[in-house]
Motif scaffolding. Structure first.
Motif, PDB file in Angstrom:
ATOM      1  N   LEU A 188     -55.061  71.653 -25.425  1.00  0.00           N
ATOM      2  CA  LEU A 188     -54.062  72.509 -26.070  1.00  0.00           C
ATOM      3  C   LEU A 188     -52.689  72.224 -25.470  1.00  0.00           C
ATOM      4  N   SER A 189     -52.605  72.185 -24.131  1.00  0.00           N
ATOM      5  CA  SER A 189     -51.332  71.863 -23.479  1.00  0.00           C
ATOM      6  C   SER A 189     -50.815  70.522 -23.976  1.00  0.00           C
ATOM      7  N   GLY A 190     -51.715  69.534 -24.012  1.00  0.00           N
ATOM      8  CA  GLY A 190     -51.314  68.188 -24.417  1.00  0.00           C
ATOM      9  C   GLY A 190     -50.774  68.169 -25.833  1.00  0.00           C
ATOM     10  N   ILE A 191     -51.462  68.864 -26.731  1.00  0.00           N
ATOM     11  CA  ILE A 191     -51.051  68.847 -28.138  1.00  0.00           C
ATOM     12  C   ILE A 191     -49.714  69.544 -28.314  1.00  0.00           C
ATOM     13  N   LEU A 192     -49.536  70.702 -27.639  1.00  0.00           N
ATOM     14  CA  LEU A 192     -48.259  71.412 -27.752  1.00  0.00           C
ATOM     15  C   LEU A 192     -47.122  70.560 -27.212  1.00  0.00           C
ATOM     16  N   MET A 193     -47.374  69.889 -26.068  1.00  0.00           N
ATOM     17  CA  MET A 193     -46.335  69.031 -25.485  1.00  0.00           C
ATOM     18  C   MET A 193     -46.001  67.906 -26.447  1.00  0.00           C
ATOM     19  N   GLY A 252     -61.035  75.097 -31.686  1.00  0.00           N
ATOM     20  CA  GLY A 252     -60.696  75.406 -33.069  1.00  0.00           C
ATOM     21  C   GLY A 252     -59.199  75.368 -33.285  1.00  0.00           C
ATOM     22  N   VAL A 253     -58.455  76.001 -32.377  1.00  0.00           N
ATOM     23  CA  VAL A 253     -56.990  76.022 -32.490  1.00  0.00           C
ATOM     24  C   VAL A 253     -56.449  74.594 -32.457  1.00  0.00           C
ATOM     25  N   ASN A 254     -57.006  73.781 -31.545  1.00  0.00           N
ATOM     26  CA  ASN A 254     -56.536  72.401 -31.423  1.00  0.00           C
ATOM     27  C   ASN A 254     -56.738  71.630 -32.724  1.00  0.00           C
ATOM     28  N   ILE A 255     -57.924  71.800 -33.321  1.00  0.00           N
ATOM     29  CA  ILE A 255     -58.194  71.096 -34.574  1.00  0.00           C
ATOM     30  C   ILE A 255     -57.301  71.640 -35.674  1.00  0.00           C
ATOM     31  N   LEU A 256     -57.084  72.963 -35.638  1.00  0.00           N
ATOM     32  CA  LEU A 256     -56.236  73.599 -36.639  1.00  0.00           C
ATOM     33  C   LEU A 256     -54.815  73.044 -36.578  1.00  0.00           C
ATOM     34  N   ILE A 257     -54.281  72.874 -35.361  1.00  0.00           N
ATOM     35  CA  ILE A 257     -52.907  72.384 -35.214  1.00  0.00           C
ATOM     36  C   ILE A 257     -52.797  70.930 -35.657  1.00  0.00           C
ATOM     37  N   THR A 258     -53.744  70.115 -35.198  1.00  0.00           N
ATOM     38  CA  THR A 258     -53.592  68.669 -35.425  1.00  0.00           C
ATOM     39  C   THR A 258     -54.285  68.208 -36.693  1.00  0.00           C
ATOM     40  N   LYS A 259     -55.136  69.048 -37.293  1.00  0.00           N
ATOM     41  CA  LYS A 259     -55.973  68.639 -38.417  1.00  0.00           C
ATOM     42  C   LYS A 259     -56.796  67.402 -38.056  1.00  0.00           C
TER      43      LYS A 259
END
Lengths: 273, 357
Positions: free
Chosen positions: A78-83, A146-153
């Motif tokens: 999650l941190s990585g994706i947000l960054m 789930g959130v990670n997949i939701l953000i990045t699809k």
């Protein structure tokens, strides 16, 4: 007497592990001396090691309290994706030309903030609601995945400015930069655990929670602190990881989860705290 | 000591209320009632959005496709009750399934042989786990993380990761057998699949063992002891035998689940089951089993599996993008465990109030 002493010495995990590492190194060296001992190979190991090491430290802190943190990898992702999202917004890979040192600082703060938020949520569930750590973090892991997949699809976010890539790929005096980060943080965590009141409270908590509570230790506060530290460590691992890969994705490092537990245990952490 | 006292006071109280309290009050004390309520609420919401949900056809479909998770969850429940945990069961199921598939495709065979092979391998690997846990006294989570990797790793080495497609015809035909056949509006037959019946059989076996055998009752005793098993030992329970049984049983369910999964998808891939272990454990936990052992019921576990099954089926029928699945399931797990933790806390507070009064 002699035998007993020797057994005691072997039971010391630190000594034991050092011997195993030495044996593995020697074995590798004997089997393939030309390739194994080259500077290049040692350096490439030193690049891969820090992220696993940082994650294992995050796991260790929680295991010392007698818990376990299954959401560690999901929180790192999650941190990585947000960054990665912030980086791509502020410095789009197609048009951006500078090195982007200023942005990097902001991005790191975003990543660490995400780690802290996850840590606070885990800590609140365990310390105040009273959920057992394995369940709280299992739920958190599923939720965050789930959130990670939701953000990045499911897509990869990639293309970071050079200043950010330096964190994972740069070298200072021939030593890989991630290794330096890991060494500094490992030292800091070590000091926090062995030399501060907080560290003592963590060990007490892991040994006997009821006794710790009666010794006027604020147990919820210690737990909160530990989960936040764990979140911060996972965020730090994320910084190193996404900058080394030059990309972020929802399922990076998934196979690390059980390895971090093993690493923490091999290092002598007792599962029961 | 004081905790023991509290527990004793509480248990006296609850025994008293068992005879006095009305039925509703008694039901509200049970974790299962809350899951059941959640399932009913969910059913109402989903049916309001899509009429197709509340049909026998869809229900039979859910029961068939979730029997694989359902069978494994029973094994996990038994291990959790005994105070242990098993992570390696997915690898055990995969190994059993793969060896079974190799034998029935190379030589001939029948469905009984297929199950026998897979179950035999499952029990064997389960006993191996039990040996490690008992003789080396290593925490179960560590042993089974280790054996998960060993079993799965060896399978990948020997199989080369190859998929098996050419399963025999009788294997496909068995999967289509229906115990109860009905026709839908378009004249297409549907009904209760034999695969669901296998799940039900496993449930019945486990329920019988847990409820009516000395072995089953001693499982609760061993699990309730926590990490120090000496109280159970002093009560005359052979810990070694209990542990052998527990890990053999989860191996048994894993063996069945391996064949069932192959029946459902009609291909055997070495990497299709491993990685689902936390989903199964989550279902059992939602069903109210405690991770520290000693509690857990078959009813709760079945309801937990059904809740997850209805949730994912309902999300599909409500046309929610699949990206949301894990978010929703994560929230459900967090809600469920928080709710039961809070209830536990209240109980303790009430017990303390009784003591002070």
């Amino acid at each position: 007497m002699e035998l007993k002493k020797r057994i005691n010495w072997i039971q010391n995990e630190f000594a034991m592990l050092s011997i195993i590492i030495l044996i593995v190194l020697l074995l590798m060296g004997v089997l393939n001396p030309l390739r194994f001992f080259r500077i290049y190979n040692l350096q490439s190991m030193a690049f891969q090691l820090p992220e696993l090491g940082l994650l294992s430290l995050g796991m260790m802190v929680i295991m010392l309290t007698g818990g376990i943190n299954l959401s560690l990898i999901a929180s790192a992702n999650l941190s990585g994706i947000l960054m990665a999202l912030v980086l791509n917004r502020l410095a789009p890979p197609e048009t951006f030309t500078g090195t982007g040192s200023g942005i990097v600082l902001l991005v790191i703060l975003v990543g660490l903030a995400a780690g802290i938020v996850v840590g606070l949520a885990n800590g609140a569930l365990v310390a105040y609601v009273g959920v057992s750590p394995i369940l709280a973090t299992l739920g958190m892991m599923t939720l965050l995945n789930g959130v990670n997949i939701l953000i990045t699809k499911g897509y990869v976010i990639s293309g970071f400015p050079p200043a950010f890539q330096f964190i994972g790929n740069g070298k200072v005096l021939g030593i890989p930069f991630p290794m330096i980060i890991f060494a500094l943080i490992a030292a800091a965590v070590g000091i926090a655990m062995k030399r501060t009141p907080y560290g003592l409270e963590v060990y007490m908590l892991g040994t006997n929670e009821t006794a710790t509570r009666y010794s006027a230790v604020n147990v919820p506060k210690v737990l909160m602190k530990s989960y936040v530290i764990s979140g911060l460590l996972s965020a730090t691992a994320a910084i190193v990881m996404i900058s080394r890969f030059n990309s972020a994705k929802s399922d990076y490092g998934e196979s690390y989860l059980l390895v971090t537990i093993l690493a923490a245990i091999l290092g002598g952490t007792n599962v029961y705290g | 000591m004081s905790q023991l006292l509290l527990r004793r006071i509480y248990s006296k109280r609850s025994n008293g209320s068992r005879y006095k309290g009305c039925i509703v009050k008694r039901l509200l004390q049970k974790h299962e009632s809350y899951i059941f309520l959640a399932i009913i609420l969910l059913t109402i919401v989903i049916t309001a959005i899509n009429q197709n949900f509340l049909t026998l056809e869809n229900l039979f479909d859910i029961l068939k496709s979730y029997s694989f998770i359902g069978i494994m969850s029973i094994g996990v429940l038994v291990v959790l009750i005994s105070g242990g945990i098993d992570i390696s069961f997915t690898a055990v199921a995969t190994v059993g399934q793969y060896i079974m598939a190799v034998i029935i495709t190379k030589y001939t065979g029948n469905i009984v042989l297929a199950f026998t092979i897979s179950i035999f391998i499952g029990i064997l690997l389960g006993l191996l786990n039990a040996m490690f846990i008992y003789f080396f006294n290593i925490p179960t989570i560590i042993v089974t993380i280790g054996t998960l990797n060993v079993f799965y790793g060896l399978l990948i080495v020997f199989s080369g990761g190859r998929w098996i497609y050419n399963l025999p015809e009788w294997f496909a035909r068995f999967a289509e057998i229906r115990v109860l056949t009905l026709l839908n509006a378009n004249g297409i037959p549907y009904g209760l699949s034999i695969i669901t019946v296998i799940w039900i059989a496993v449930i019945v076996i486990a329920a019988f063992i847990l409820r009516f055998t000395v072995l089953g009752r001693s499982l609760y005793a061993v699990g309730g002891c926590g990490f120090d098993k000496s109280p159970a030992q002093r009560a005359g329970i052979n810990i070694f035998r209990v542990q052998m049984f527990v890990y053999a049983f989860i191996g048994f369910t894993a063996g069945i689940a391996g064949v069932v999964q192959a029946l459902l998808v009609q291909t055997v891939a070495p990497n299709s089951i491993v990685g689902k272990e936390l989903n199964v454990i989550a279902a059992v936990i939602i069903g109210g089993a405690s991770i520290s052992g000693g509690t857990g019921t078959i009813t709760g576990t079945v309801l937990g599996v059904m809740l997850l099954a209805i949730l994912s089926n309902g999300l599909t029928l409500m046309r929610v993008p699949s990206y949301w699945y894990d978010v929703v399931i994560g929230l459900v797990i967090l809600l469920s465990v928080s709710a039961s933790a809070l209830r536990q806390k209240k109980k303790m507070q009430r017990a303390i109030a009784v003591e002070e009064a």
